[in-house]
Design a protein around this motif. Structure first.
Motif, PDB file in Angstrom:
ATOM      1  N   LYS B  13       0.838  -1.195   0.000  1.00 43.65           N
ATOM      2  CA  LYS B  13       0.000   0.000   0.000  1.00 43.65           C
ATOM      3  C   LYS B  13       0.878   1.253   0.000  1.00 43.65           C
ATOM      4  O   LYS B  13       2.071   1.190   0.325  1.00 43.65           O
ATOM      5  CB  LYS B  13      -0.912   0.024   1.236  1.00 43.65           C
ATOM      6  CG  LYS B  13      -1.929  -1.103   1.277  1.00 43.65           C
ATOM      7  CD  LYS B  13      -2.962  -0.938   0.194  1.00 43.65           C
ATOM      8  CE  LYS B  13      -3.996  -2.040   0.247  1.00 43.65           C
ATOM      9  NZ  LYS B  13      -5.018  -1.902  -0.824  1.00 43.65           N
ATOM     10  N   ARG B  14       0.268   2.363  -0.347  1.00 41.83           N
ATOM     11  CA  ARG B  14       1.008   3.624  -0.348  1.00 41.83           C
ATOM     12  C   ARG B  14       0.671   4.418   0.913  1.00 41.83           C
ATOM     13  O   ARG B  14      -0.423   4.273   1.491  1.00 41.83           O
ATOM     14  CB  ARG B  14       0.647   4.440  -1.580  1.00 41.83           C
ATOM     15  CG  ARG B  14       1.060   3.752  -2.871  1.00 41.83           C
ATOM     16  CD  ARG B  14       1.355   4.753  -3.978  1.00 41.83           C
ATOM     17  NE  ARG B  14       1.902   4.087  -5.145  1.00 41.83           N
ATOM     18  CZ  ARG B  14       3.200   3.850  -5.308  1.00 41.83           C
ATOM     19  NH1 ARG B  14       4.071   4.213  -4.389  1.00 41.83           N
ATOM     20  NH2 ARG B  14       3.632   3.240  -6.394  1.00 41.83           N
ATOM     21  N   GLU B  17      -2.948   5.699   2.402  1.00 40.05           N
ATOM     22  CA  GLU B  17      -4.076   4.849   2.015  1.00 40.05           C
ATOM     23  C   GLU B  17      -4.752   4.266   3.245  1.00 40.05           C
ATOM     24  O   GLU B  17      -4.116   4.049   4.289  1.00 40.05           O
ATOM     25  CB  GLU B  17      -3.606   3.702   1.124  1.00 40.05           C
ATOM     26  CG  GLU B  17      -3.405   4.062  -0.320  1.00 40.05           C
ATOM     27  CD  GLU B  17      -3.244   2.814  -1.185  1.00 40.05           C
ATOM     28  OE1 GLU B  17      -2.096   2.478  -1.526  1.00 40.05           O
ATOM     29  OE2 GLU B  17      -4.264   2.187  -1.503  1.00 40.05           O
ATOM     30  N   SER B  80      -4.813   5.697   7.929  1.00 40.81           N
ATOM     31  CA  SER B  80      -3.934   6.386   6.988  1.00 40.81           C
ATOM     32  C   SER B  80      -2.562   5.744   7.119  1.00 40.81           C
ATOM     33  O   SER B  80      -1.791   6.101   8.008  1.00 40.81           O
ATOM     34  CB  SER B  80      -3.891   7.879   7.321  1.00 40.81           C
ATOM     35  OG  SER B  80      -2.998   8.552   6.456  1.00 40.81           O
TER      36      SER B  80
END
Lengths: 111, 117
Positions: B13-14, B17, B80
């Motif tokens: 994931k970034r 995200e 997040s």
């Protein structure tokens, strides 16, 4: 002081050796004692568990609990290369709400 | 045969995200747990739940939330994602009270290796 202390190793033994893995703990309320085996990049797999004091044997594995010394051990007889893994001890009181883990001992059995 | 399953084995994931990790157990266990495991730090408890819609913070809840809408399912949410949440995430379940009866202990899923870039 951590609830559970475990020597991280690494431990390296020749095939066929007897291996001794140990944990100490500080909480006298612990009644449930577990050993998990964790292969690289996999989840922990329950190996053995004991309730209260005493010994338990399962094949090549023996778990011992000494509540007076707050000390638990896992013995592996006739160690095999397939026993190479990280071994985690874990403990809980009777509520089952919290489990306390050692940091794990890395074992390598050399063919 | 007892079974705890996790939705993904590997996840990339970034940063920023929202990430959902799902865990399902088929043992009718009341307790479910989320841990993260990092080299040298061992297993650290993030959250646990002892009943549907109930949750308790573990040792490192910051940056995480959980959801338990059904008894068999426990979700971990990274609101997040950040790079310091790159880790191995392990779900586990157990019965509510340990009575020394065989099988009453904690069982783990296979783990989700999360990489946050």
């Amino acid at each position: 002081q951590k609830e559970v202390e475990q020597d991280p190793g690494p431990l390296s033994v020749p095939e066929g050796a007897i291996v001794s893995l140990n944990c100490t703990y500080s909480n006298s309320a612990f009644q449930y004692f577990m050993w998990y085996r964790q292969y690289s990049r996999k989840g922990p797999e329950l190996l053995m568990y004991t309730y209260s004091s005493g010994n338990k044997e399962d094949g090549r594995f023996t778990a011992q609990v000494d509540k007076s010394s707050k000390y638990i051990s896992l013995f592996i007889r006739d160690s095999q290369p397939s026993d190479s893994a990280t071994y985690l001890c874990a403990m809980s009181d009777d509520t089952g709400n919290q489990f306390y883990f050692g940091t794990g001992t890395s074992l390598t059995v050399i063919p | 045969d007892v079974k705890v399953t996790q939705s993904s084995r590997y996840l990339v994931k970034r940063t920023g995200e929202k990430v959902f990790l799902e865990c399902v157990q088929d043992m009718d266990h009341e307790n479910m747990f989320w841990y993260r495991q990092d080299p040298g730090l061992g297993l650290r408890l993030i959250y646990f739940s002892y009943d549907v819609k109930m949750k308790e913070k573990g040792d490192i809840p910051e940056g995480y939330s959980v959801s338990r809408e059904k008894k068999e399912r426990f979700s971990l949410i990274l609101e997040s994602a950040s790079t310091n949440q790159t880790s191995m995430y392990l779900c586990a379940s157990s019965t509510l009270i340990l009575r020394g009866t065989p099988g009453e202990t904690q069982y783990f899923g296979p783990g989700t290796r999360l990489l946050v870039l």
